[in-house]
Write an enzyme that holds these catalytic residues in place. Sequence first.
Site, short mmCIF file in Angstrom:
data_model
loop_
_atom_site.label_atom_id
_atom_site.label_comp_id
_atom_site.label_asym_id
_atom_site.label_seq_id
_atom_site.Cartn_x
_atom_site.Cartn_y
_atom_site.Cartn_z
N MET A 83 -3.62 -5.61 -15.70
CA MET A 83 -5.13 -5.96 -16.02
C MET A 83 -5.55 -5.02 -15.71
O MET A 83 -6.01 -5.12 -14.14
CB MET A 83 -5.33 -7.35 -15.07
CG MET A 83 -4.63 -8.55 -15.70
SD MET A 83 -5.45 -10.23 -15.04
CE MET A 83 -5.00 -9.67 -13.73
N ASP A 84 -6.15 -4.12 -16.29
CA ASP A 84 -6.48 -2.61 -15.75
C ASP A 84 -7.67 -1.72 -16.05
O ASP A 84 -7.56 -2.63 -17.29
CB ASP A 84 -4.43 -1.45 -16.69
CG ASP A 84 -5.18 0.44 -15.52
OD1 ASP A 84 -5.43 -0.33 -14.05
OD2 ASP A 84 -4.65 0.78 -15.56
#
Length: 305
Positions: A83-84
Amino acid sequence: MPFSLHFSPTPLITAPSPLSKPFFLVPYYHTLHAPKSPFCSSTEHALTHQGKKEAFDRGPEDSQTLPLGLRRDAMPSHVAVIMDGNRRWARLRDLPVRSGYEAGVESLRKIVEICCKWGIKVLSVFAFSSDNWFRPKVEVEFLMSLFERGMQEDTGIFFRENIRISVIGDLTKLPKALQELMVNLEEATKNNTRFQLIVAVSYSGHYDVVQACQRLALKAKCGLIEPSDINVSLMEQELETNCTEFPHPDLLIRTSGEFRISNFMLWQLAYTELFFAQSLWPDFGEAEFLKALLAFQQRQRRYGV
């Protein structure tokens, strides 16, 4: 919205004292993590009815209509997500970094709901890496409070929606209250079967492989196994993903336009299909998730060269 990870403080759950068993007779999470303990029925009842939010629409997965082109028979059992882009999302909007993380929680909520509706069995999310400990202290402290408040708030949802929560990583580095909350939540939801959310906190692929090797070495030293007995199967029994029926992700999604796996599940991703999305994580929603799943279903998976 019906499924929520909004935060409002609730009473903290505390864990009883550690179990006292020989190292090699205790499951790995009792030794590397805070100790798990039986969850009393009164506490579970309180958690089950905690909160006043309604659960999202539920029902047998096969009763849910899938988007056009998506095939149920080709659905991945296990999806992993890096989850960047939370911080970049906030900076692009001149917002504080914490706003990016809070928006990221909302995206996670949406993806969990979609997984439940579309029949995906396991979702693993890289929530906090071992390298994240080097970030500014105020940011790390906020993330720890975000984990704690979010899990407290949604415990009732996990029960009502039959969701199992598992946490992997070196939890000994976390605040004690958060350790206790996580292991109690794992224990309380371990028999839930509709969907499993695996949260990687203080985790890295290197750490996972090293701790598995250490456990096998100790078993060999204690005479429980011979060094020649060590194989892929024994190794996988010691990896932290032994908490799930589907330890190898079928699909890995990384957001924010980066093309790397950043030390996440190095062993488990050996044959995983990779999808790199341009969206920053807070902007990743149903349309982007559908695009990744359609791309996955169009591929011919090969387990070799």
